[in-house]
Design a protein around this motif. Structure first.
Motif, PDB file in Angstrom:
ATOM      1  N   CYS A 235      11.565  87.989  51.241  1.00  0.00           N
ATOM      2  CA  CYS A 235      12.599  88.849  50.649  1.00  0.00           C
ATOM      3  C   CYS A 235      12.010  90.222  50.335  1.00  0.00           C
ATOM      4  O   CYS A 235      10.926  90.325  49.763  1.00  0.00           O
ATOM      5  CB  CYS A 235      13.110  88.183  49.377  1.00  0.00           C
ATOM      6  SG  CYS A 235      14.300  89.176  48.480  1.00  0.00           S
TER       7      CYS A 235
ATOM      8  N   CYS B 271      18.162  85.496  50.700  1.00  0.00           N
ATOM      9  CA  CYS B 271      17.044  84.982  49.901  1.00  0.00           C
ATOM     10  C   CYS B 271      17.568  83.930  48.917  1.00  0.00           C
ATOM     11  O   CYS B 271      18.463  84.214  48.135  1.00  0.00           O
ATOM     12  CB  CYS B 271      16.393  86.143  49.154  1.00  0.00           C
ATOM     13  SG  CYS B 271      15.285  85.610  47.848  1.00  0.00           S
TER      14      CYS B 271
ATOM     15  N   CYS C  88      12.667  90.577  46.119  1.00  0.00           N
ATOM     16  CA  CYS C  88      11.894  89.847  45.104  1.00  0.00           C
ATOM     17  C   CYS C  88      10.588  89.272  45.652  1.00  0.00           C
ATOM     18  O   CYS C  88       9.794  88.713  44.902  1.00  0.00           O
ATOM     19  CB  CYS C  88      12.739  88.745  44.463  1.00  0.00           C
ATOM     20  SG  CYS C  88      13.018  87.322  45.527  1.00  0.00           S
TER      21      CYS C  88
ATOM     22  N   TYR D  57      10.092  86.728  47.517  1.00  0.00           N
ATOM     23  CA  TYR D  57      10.098  85.281  47.715  1.00  0.00           C
ATOM     24  C   TYR D  57       9.997  84.947  49.211  1.00  0.00           C
ATOM     25  O   TYR D  57      10.673  85.560  50.035  1.00  0.00           O
ATOM     26  CB  TYR D  57      11.392  84.692  47.123  1.00  0.00           C
ATOM     27  CG  TYR D  57      11.484  83.186  47.197  1.00  0.00           C
ATOM     28  CD1 TYR D  57      10.656  82.378  46.431  1.00  0.00           C
ATOM     29  CD2 TYR D  57      12.406  82.563  48.039  1.00  0.00           C
ATOM     30  CE1 TYR D  57      10.733  81.000  46.496  1.00  0.00           C
ATOM     31  CE2 TYR D  57      12.498  81.181  48.110  1.00  0.00           C
ATOM     32  CZ  TYR D  57      11.653  80.402  47.338  1.00  0.00           C
ATOM     33  OH  TYR D  57      11.739  79.038  47.414  1.00  0.00           O
TER      34      TYR D  57
ATOM     35  N   ALA E  93      16.264  82.900  46.325  1.00  0.00           N
ATOM     36  CA  ALA E  93      15.916  83.193  44.936  1.00  0.00           C
ATOM     37  C   ALA E  93      16.819  84.260  44.330  1.00  0.00           C
ATOM     38  O   ALA E  93      17.254  84.134  43.197  1.00  0.00           O
ATOM     39  CB  ALA E  93      14.459  83.635  44.847  1.00  0.00           C
ATOM     40  N   CYS E  94      17.117  85.325  45.107  1.00  0.00           N
ATOM     41  CA  CYS E  94      17.886  86.430  44.505  1.00  0.00           C
ATOM     42  C   CYS E  94      19.139  86.779  45.306  1.00  0.00           C
ATOM     43  O   CYS E  94      19.849  87.715  44.951  1.00  0.00           O
ATOM     44  CB  CYS E  94      17.003  87.658  44.331  1.00  0.00           C
ATOM     45  SG  CYS E  94      16.681  88.547  45.871  1.00  0.00           S
TER      46      CYS E  94
HETATM   47 ZN   LIG Z   1      14.806  87.600  46.855  1.00  0.00          ZN
END
Ligand SMILES: [Zn+2]
Length: 282
Positions: free
Chosen positions: A53, A35, A56, A58, A37-38
């Motif tokens: 994800c 992911c 999170c 996303y 984002a995380c």
């Molecule tokens: Zn994520």
């Protein structure tokens, strides 16, 4: 890195699928997706081909949050754009050859330059000075008036342009007026005699030109014997006017073009474009 001769390039751009796979190879190490984002590796696939994800939530695709996601180019269009960009084809001609708008070509060139800058060791300092990293970051409210000051080092035919944090354009004027530091210019860009470990300082902006009697026309500055500076000066002259807010981008492009002059730039630029756009801490 691999050399992309025109024949290999031809094969690569033969189909969108081949071009896409080539780009994809620069996106995920060992095809391991995560992911953006995380960084979690736990996600599931959606019907439209994107992934979500589990940690999170996303939703992303392979190019999410990467520089190359900025222009809605196909992989093939990116490769062709890079080929023409590397060959220094004027952007107006690139737009015509690729049958896309000039605005899109400008955006693509800007994206490549920001991707190059992101690879620089002093990228975070340049962002701090007010240069926009790319999508996902807020644009600063005011346009940069004067560029930061860079110091030029050239060792073993490798050039480094360092952002110098504790100097600004006023310091260049002070060094010139009070300490007789020599200064030369190419367009609005001003470069200087040696300073500390640097062959010369360089910056750009109206702050360097406060009054008509202040001229930057000294001759035979040591930095002029530098092959890097000769190369960069030539390119700056062709640009005919560089806005201060874009000067760091052009300088880093020159630095890369000079340092990689014996290499194929396309794989280097693809790698830079496939990197994630840095996100500044708010
Ligand atoms: Zn994520």
């Amino acid at each position: 890195m691999t050399e992309l001769s025109i024949l290999i390039f031809n094969n690569l751009t033969f189909s969108e699928n081949l071009a896409f796979r080539f780009m994809l190879g620069f996106c995920w190490k060992n095809h391991q997706r995560y992911c953006p984002a995380c960084k979690s590796r736990k996600f599931y696939s959606l019907a439209d081909g994107r992934r979500r994800c589990r940690r999170c939530g996303y939703t992303f695709h392979d190019f999410s949050r990467r520089f190359l996601n900025r222009c809605s180019f196909s992989a093939r269009q990116w490769l062709w754009f890079l080929k023409l960009f590397v060959l220094d084809v004027p952007l107006v001609s690139i737009a015509r050859e690729m049958a896309i708008s000039y605005a899109t070509v400008l955006k693509a060139a800007d994206t490549v330059r920001r991707a190059i800058l992101a690879q620089a060791l002093d990228a975070s300092l340049i962002y701090e000075a007010g240069i926009w990293p790319g999508p996902g970051n807020p644009r600063s409210e005011s346009e940069m008036v004067n560029s930061p000051v860079f110091g030029i080092i050239e060792i073993n035919e490798v050039a480094i342009c360092d952002l110098i944090q504790d100097l600004d354009v006023n310091d260049i004027l002070r060094l010139k007026l009070n300490f007789c530091m020599k200064t030369g210019s190419v367009g609005q860009v001003v470069y200087t005699g040696p300073y500390k470990q640097y062959r010369g300082l360089v910056s750009c902006g109206p702050g360097l030109w406060p009054a008509r009697y202040i001229r930057h026309d000294d001759k035979r500055l040591p930095v002029e014997t530098s092959p890097f500076w000769a190369f960069t000066k030539q390119r700056l002259r062709q640009m005919r006017g560089v806005p201060a807010s874009r000067f760091p981008l052009y300088l880093k492009e020159c630095e890369l073009r000079f340092n990689a002059r014996h290499e194929d730039l396309i794989p280097i630029l693809v790698k830079a474009l496939c990197a994630f756009v840095p996100r500044l801490q708010k």
